[in-house]
Design an enzyme around this catalytic site. Structure first.
Site, PDB file in Angstrom:
ATOM      1  CG  HIS A  78      -2.013  -0.473   1.582  1.00  0.00           C
ATOM      2  ND1 HIS A  78      -2.551  -1.654   2.377  1.00  0.00           N
ATOM      3  CD2 HIS A  78      -2.567  -0.946   0.818  1.00  0.00           C
ATOM      4  CE1 HIS A  78      -2.676  -2.723   2.895  1.00  0.00           C
ATOM      5  NE2 HIS A  78      -3.479  -2.128   1.165  1.00  0.00           N
TER       6      HIS A  78
ATOM      7  NE  ARG B 242      -2.338  -7.799  -4.060  1.00  0.00           N
ATOM      8  CZ  ARG B 242      -3.409  -8.297  -3.183  1.00  0.00           C
ATOM      9  NH1 ARG B 242      -2.901  -7.795  -2.041  1.00  0.00           N
ATOM     10  NH2 ARG B 242      -5.139  -8.116  -3.237  1.00  0.00           N
TER      11      ARG B 242
ATOM     12  CB  SER C   2      -4.519  -6.324   4.957  1.00  0.00           C
ATOM     13  OG  SER C   2      -3.452  -5.601   4.787  1.00  0.00           O
TER      14      SER C   2
END
Ligand code: PNS
Length: 172
Positions: free
Chosen positions: A30, A103, A141
């Site tokens: 991020h 990604r 995450s």
């Protein structure tokens, strides 16, 4: 030919972008995207979604505090939170772009759906995609939480304030 897309003045062309997400927690992936976005946009608002159905590890306030700490060197990056529709928040904050990272191809389908939907809901807001740095293409995450819960070291994947917060959650 371009009648459906109104021309803009140079003042209107100053771009405020929103980078929305759960950020539970913020990762180096991020952070990389935000650093790159801060070079492209006049003003970048990193916005934490509050009304998520996902079970969160950190409260919204904890996430905002960590993010403010991490982004303090960036003069055009602001941290905020929102609930409800992203496009309504974009309208409220006078943002003309939404920034999202991709990604891998697995991200693409969801991102495509969200971008089309958001454009139907508010055509004035363009979604802009940046490819995640290949160094962080596998970082999420969710994976970070799993690794630290199982006793692994996540120091290379998250900024320092996030690492401290993760360690204090898991080593008490
Ligand atoms: O970090 P995430 O969980 O991938 O972020 C998803 C997010 C916050 C960008 C998305 O869920 C969102 O925009 N939610 C707000 C509600 C909304 O506007 N939904 C319609 C468009 S998907």
């Amino acid at each position: 030919m371009f009648a459906a897309i109104p021309l803009m003045t140079s003042q209107q062309r100053r771009t405020t972008a929103i980078y929305p997400g759960s950020f539970d927690p913020l990762t180096n992936g991020h952070l990389d995207l935000i650093a790159r976005g801060s070079r492209l946009f006049s003003h970048l608002i990193v916005a934490v979604l509050t009304n998520t159905h996902k079970q969160a590890l950190f409260s919204v306030d904890e996430r905002l505090e960590m993010m403010r700490d991490v982004f303090s060197p960036f003069e055009n990056v602001e941290v905020d939170s929102f609930d409800g529709l992203l496009v309504d928040f974009a309208e409220k904050r006078k943002a003309n772009a939404i920034l999202r990272g991709i990604r891998a191809i697995s991200d693409y389908e969801t991102e495509l759906q969200m971008a089309h939907l958001n454009r139907r809901l508010r055509p004035a807001t363009e979604t802009v995609f940046l490819l995640a740095n290949e160094q962080y293409a596998f970082v999420s995450s969710r994976m970070i939480k799993e690794v630290i819960m199982l006793g692994g070291d996540v120091g290379q994947f998250v900024p320092e304030p996030v690492l401290r917060a993760l360690r204090s959650k898991f080593t008490s």
